[in-house]
Scaffold this active site. Sequence first.
Site, PDB file in Angstrom:
ATOM      1  CB  SER A  70      39.925  38.444  45.871  1.00  0.00           C
ATOM      2  OG  SER A  70      40.795  37.807  46.770  1.00  0.00           O
ATOM      3  CD  GLN A  71      33.037  41.334  46.649  1.00  0.00           C
ATOM      4  OE1 GLN A  71      33.421  41.052  47.777  1.00  0.00           O
ATOM      5  NE2 GLN A  71      31.975  42.075  46.411  1.00  0.00           N
TER       6      GLN A  71
END
EC number: 2.1.1.77
Length: 220
Positions: A70-71
């Site tokens: 994930s970011q």
Amino acid sequence: MRERNAAGIGMTSQRTRDRLVDALAAQGIQDERVLSAMREVPRHLFVDEALESRAYENTPLPIGEGQTISQPWVVARMTELLLEPGVPERVLEVGTGSGYQAAVLARLVPRVYSIERIGSLLRRARERLQAVRLFNCQLRHGDGYEGWPEYAPYDGIIVTAAPDALPEALLEQLADGGRLVAPIGGAGYQELLVVDRRGDAYEQRRVAGVSFVPMLEGRV
């Protein structure tokens, strides 16, 4: 897995990591505990070596099997929301993926239980967590829709893939007074949802629009 340098050099150095954390703070992440954990966990060890130079960009990256890490802003924000009511003793993570979110949580809470449906990802995540000497994470190859009832109830639950609706099993395994953070919705766009349990009632609020891979049933 070949031993890699946790300290990093060049684009994986501590200075580069610090710049990412400074950017997260500028983008609204306020919890210093979360920022400190993000500063300490070497994200470059949780991506393939070919992508190491991009590890401290504020962007999701592929990890194989159609999945992503994930970011960093999303990891930080979900963790911040989970800790908002207080530090949970026991956290269930649904979707181990690369192991990075579990590593951040393991810096902040006493016990992390994490489920991954894809066996090859789980094996690599276990190796990475051992490499960074985080031993308070217990991993399981299983179906996230079923949760992990053996260790329930959980003070916190964090879901890192998007179901169309909240799985009933996860709501049942959330402790009274506990909090669940999850993206909910169809492919491409979801809303980040915070759920607080109060006895048999569940209070929900929507936080932000997000984009996660879909949460799938079964295990492979």
